[in-house]
Design a protein around this motif. Structure first.
Motif, PDB file in Angstrom:
ATOM      1  N   HIS A   1       0.784  -1.232   0.000  1.00  0.00           N
ATOM      2  CA  HIS A   1       0.000   0.000   0.000  1.00  0.00           C
ATOM      3  C   HIS A   1       0.820   1.287   0.000  1.00  0.00           C
ATOM      4  CE1 HIS A   1      -3.715  -2.208   0.635  1.00  0.00           C
ATOM      5  NE2 HIS A   1      -3.101  -2.906   1.556  1.00  0.00           N
ATOM      6  N   LEU A   2       1.983   1.278   0.594  1.00  0.00           N
ATOM      7  CA  LEU A   2       2.706   2.531   0.790  1.00  0.00           C
ATOM      8  C   LEU A   2       3.910   2.723  -0.119  1.00  0.00           C
ATOM      9  CD1 LEU A   2       2.539   2.624   4.692  1.00  0.00           C
ATOM     10  CD2 LEU A   2       1.064   3.818   3.060  1.00  0.00           C
ATOM     11  N   ALA A   3       4.580   1.650  -0.487  1.00  0.00           N
ATOM     12  CA  ALA A   3       5.796   1.765  -1.292  1.00  0.00           C
ATOM     13  C   ALA A   3       5.475   2.216  -2.711  1.00  0.00           C
ATOM     14  CB  ALA A   3       6.536   0.432  -1.317  1.00  0.00           C
ATOM     15  N   ASP A   4       6.262   3.168  -3.188  1.00  0.00           N
ATOM     16  CA  ASP A   4       6.072   3.599  -4.575  1.00  0.00           C
ATOM     17  C   ASP A   4       7.095   2.932  -5.498  1.00  0.00           C
ATOM     18  OD1 ASP A   4       8.242   4.969  -3.624  1.00  0.00           O
ATOM     19  OD2 ASP A   4       7.589   6.947  -4.288  1.00  0.00           O
ATOM     20  N   THR A   5       7.960   2.138  -4.922  1.00  0.00           N
ATOM     21  CA  THR A   5       8.906   1.327  -5.682  1.00  0.00           C
ATOM     22  C   THR A   5       8.871  -0.087  -5.106  1.00  0.00           C
ATOM     23  OG1 THR A   5      10.733   1.875  -4.211  1.00  0.00           O
ATOM     24  CG2 THR A   5      10.441   3.293  -6.149  1.00  0.00           C
ATOM     25  N   PRO A   6       9.330  -1.055  -5.858  1.00  0.00           N
ATOM     26  CA  PRO A   6       9.347  -2.429  -5.327  1.00  0.00           C
ATOM     27  C   PRO A   6      10.192  -2.516  -4.047  1.00  0.00           C
ATOM     28  CG  PRO A   6       9.779  -2.430  -7.689  1.00  0.00           C
ATOM     29  CD  PRO A   6       9.801  -0.993  -7.238  1.00  0.00           C
ATOM     30  N   ILE A   7       9.779  -3.396  -3.160  1.00  0.00           N
ATOM     31  CA  ILE A   7      10.532  -3.625  -1.933  1.00  0.00           C
ATOM     32  C   ILE A   7      11.888  -4.210  -2.304  1.00  0.00           C
ATOM     33  CG2 ILE A   7      10.590  -4.988   0.209  1.00  0.00           C
ATOM     34  CD1 ILE A   7       8.552  -2.717   0.275  1.00  0.00           C
ATOM     35  N   SER A   8      12.925  -3.700  -1.702  1.00  0.00           N
ATOM     36  CA  SER A   8      14.278  -4.153  -2.033  1.00  0.00           C
ATOM     37  C   SER A   8      14.533  -5.563  -1.521  1.00  0.00           C
ATOM     38  CB  SER A   8      15.318  -3.203  -1.421  1.00  0.00           C
ATOM     39  OG  SER A   8      15.336  -3.364  -0.016  1.00  0.00           O
ATOM     40  N   PRO A   9      15.396  -6.295  -2.195  1.00  0.00           N
ATOM     41  CA  PRO A   9      15.769  -7.626  -1.708  1.00  0.00           C
ATOM     42  C   PRO A   9      16.357  -7.569  -0.299  1.00  0.00           C
ATOM     43  CG  PRO A   9      16.553  -7.311  -3.958  1.00  0.00           C
ATOM     44  CD  PRO A   9      16.019  -5.993  -3.480  1.00  0.00           C
ATOM     45  N   GLU A  10      17.043  -6.481   0.021  1.00  0.00           N
ATOM     46  CA  GLU A  10      17.623  -6.324   1.360  1.00  0.00           C
ATOM     47  C   GLU A  10      16.535  -6.252   2.431  1.00  0.00           C
ATOM     48  OE1 GLU A  10      18.471  -4.304  -1.242  1.00  0.00           O
ATOM     49  OE2 GLU A  10      20.436  -5.202  -1.656  1.00  0.00           O
ATOM     50  N   ALA A  11      15.452  -5.532   2.121  1.00  0.00           N
ATOM     51  CA  ALA A  11      14.341  -5.435   3.081  1.00  0.00           C
ATOM     52  C   ALA A  11      13.689  -6.800   3.270  1.00  0.00           C
ATOM     53  CB  ALA A  11      13.310  -4.414   2.607  1.00  0.00           C
ATOM     54  N   THR A  12      13.510  -7.535   2.192  1.00  0.00           N
ATOM     55  CA  THR A  12      12.927  -8.876   2.285  1.00  0.00           C
ATOM     56  C   THR A  12      13.832  -9.792   3.104  1.00  0.00           C
ATOM     57  OG1 THR A  12      11.839  -8.548   0.154  1.00  0.00           O
ATOM     58  CG2 THR A  12      12.030 -10.815   0.936  1.00  0.00           C
ATOM     59  N   LYS A  13      15.141  -9.708   2.885  1.00  0.00           N
ATOM     60  CA  LYS A  13      16.095 -10.527   3.662  1.00  0.00           C
ATOM     61  C   LYS A  13      16.051 -10.154   5.143  1.00  0.00           C
ATOM     62  CE  LYS A  13      19.247 -11.376  -0.140  1.00  0.00           C
ATOM     63  NZ  LYS A  13      20.559 -11.038  -0.725  1.00  0.00           N
ATOM     64  N   TRP A  14      15.921  -8.856   5.435  1.00  0.00           N
ATOM     65  CA  TRP A  14      15.851  -8.420   6.827  1.00  0.00           C
ATOM     66  C   TRP A  14      14.609  -9.002   7.500  1.00  0.00           C
ATOM     67  CZ3 TRP A  14      12.082  -5.606   9.350  1.00  0.00           C
ATOM     68  CH2 TRP A  14      12.384  -5.265  10.670  1.00  0.00           C
ATOM     69  N   VAL A  15      13.473  -8.943   6.823  1.00  0.00           N
ATOM     70  CA  VAL A  15      12.234  -9.511   7.370  1.00  0.00           C
ATOM     71  C   VAL A  15      12.402 -11.010   7.576  1.00  0.00           C
ATOM     72  CG1 VAL A  15       9.799 -10.010   6.870  1.00  0.00           C
ATOM     73  CG2 VAL A  15      10.695  -7.722   6.497  1.00  0.00           C
ATOM     74  N   ALA A  16      13.014 -11.679   6.624  1.00  0.00           N
ATOM     75  CA  ALA A  16      13.240 -13.131   6.749  1.00  0.00           C
ATOM     76  C   ALA A  16      14.085 -13.446   7.985  1.00  0.00           C
ATOM     77  CB  ALA A  16      13.917 -13.666   5.488  1.00  0.00           C
ATOM     78  N   ARG A  17      15.158 -12.701   8.191  1.00  0.00           N
ATOM     79  CA  ARG A  17      16.024 -12.925   9.374  1.00  0.00           C
ATOM     80  C   ARG A  17      15.272 -12.635  10.665  1.00  0.00           C
ATOM     81  NH1 ARG A  17      19.792 -10.247   6.208  1.00  0.00           N
ATOM     82  NH2 ARG A  17      19.513  -8.359   7.407  1.00  0.00           N
ATOM     83  N   ALA A  18      14.526 -11.533  10.673  1.00  0.00           N
ATOM     84  CA  ALA A  18      13.783 -11.165  11.882  1.00  0.00           C
ATOM     85  C   ALA A  18      12.736 -12.227  12.230  1.00  0.00           C
ATOM     86  CB  ALA A  18      13.125  -9.795  11.702  1.00  0.00           C
ATOM     87  N   LEU A  19      12.020 -12.710  11.229  1.00  0.00           N
ATOM     88  CA  LEU A  19      11.024 -13.764  11.465  1.00  0.00           C
ATOM     89  C   LEU A  19      11.692 -15.045  11.954  1.00  0.00           C
ATOM     90  CD1 LEU A  19       8.679 -13.289   8.382  1.00  0.00           C
ATOM     91  CD2 LEU A  19       8.085 -12.883  10.781  1.00  0.00           C
ATOM     92  N   GLN A  20      12.800 -15.400  11.333  1.00  0.00           N
ATOM     93  CA  GLN A  20      13.495 -16.622  11.742  1.00  0.00           C
ATOM     94  C   GLN A  20      14.030 -16.513  13.162  1.00  0.00           C
ATOM     95  OE1 GLN A  20      13.427 -19.360   9.610  1.00  0.00           O
ATOM     96  NE2 GLN A  20      13.912 -20.349  11.553  1.00  0.00           N
TER      97      GLN A  20
END
Length: 182
Positions: free
Chosen positions: A157-176
């Motif tokens: 809803h908020l991003a005007d550009t695709p989410i970066s791979p770094e942000a996705t990796k950070w979420v993955a690490r935080a969830l794990q």
């Protein structure tokens, strides 16, 4: 004398499912306050009186539609070792924003907000906490839902550009880390 046609029999299970699907769509697109019973009934192909008969109130319909949405639109892996990467990947590639939209729009109305809180606790937080187990299962489940929600809101809803791979990796690490209780 001609045989009269057999009366059309209603399939209550199918009718209920059509109503829930139509309600989920309406609440996700318009929010609780703007979605109307007549419109939901029309989209489900039933009389509005049938919604009242099956669900009683608009609030009860919203609760069931939200619960229905959680179980039909949520993806969840039970792979503990790769949970973070799998979930972050699914969230990053998820084109269906309706469940997130329904939850966000629920915040705007006091009645739907209270229902969304109850449904979230009963059908998301508690089962997730049970799956996570000790230590601090409920706190960890809340942390995960916070990450899911924040990431989904930003991405969808908020991003005007695709989410970066770094942000996705950070979420993955935080969830794990939450799964591994670190």
């Amino acid at each position: 004398m001609e045989d009269s046609p057999e009366p059309k029999r209603r399939n209550a299970t199918l009718t209920r499912a059509r109503i829930l699907t139509a309600a989920f769509e309406a609440f996700a697109e318009q929010g609780y306050a703007k979605a109307g019973i007549r419109e939901i009934a029309k989209n489900a192909g039933v009389a509005s009186s049938l919604l009242v008969r099956y669900f009683g109130t608009k609030g009860a319909l919203f609760e069931e539609a939200l619960t229905h949405g959680i179980y039909t639109n949520s993806l969840f892996t039970r792979d503990r070792a790769n949970f973070g990467a799998i979930m972050a990947g699914m969230m990053a590639n998820d084109d269906d924003v309706k469940l997130t939209s329904m939850m966000v729009l629920a915040i705007a109305d006091p009645e739907s907000k209270a229902i969304a809180r109850k449904v979230s606790r009963r059908h998301v937080i508690d089962p997730l906490a049970e799956w996570l187990g000790p230590p601090n299962a409920h706190a960890r489940a809340q942390q995960m839902v916070t990450l899911f929600t924040g990431f989904a809101l930003q991405m969808q809803h908020l991003a005007d550009t695709p989410i970066s791979p770094e942000a996705t990796k950070w979420v993955a690490r935080a969830l794990q880390d939450i799964v591994d209780a670190r």
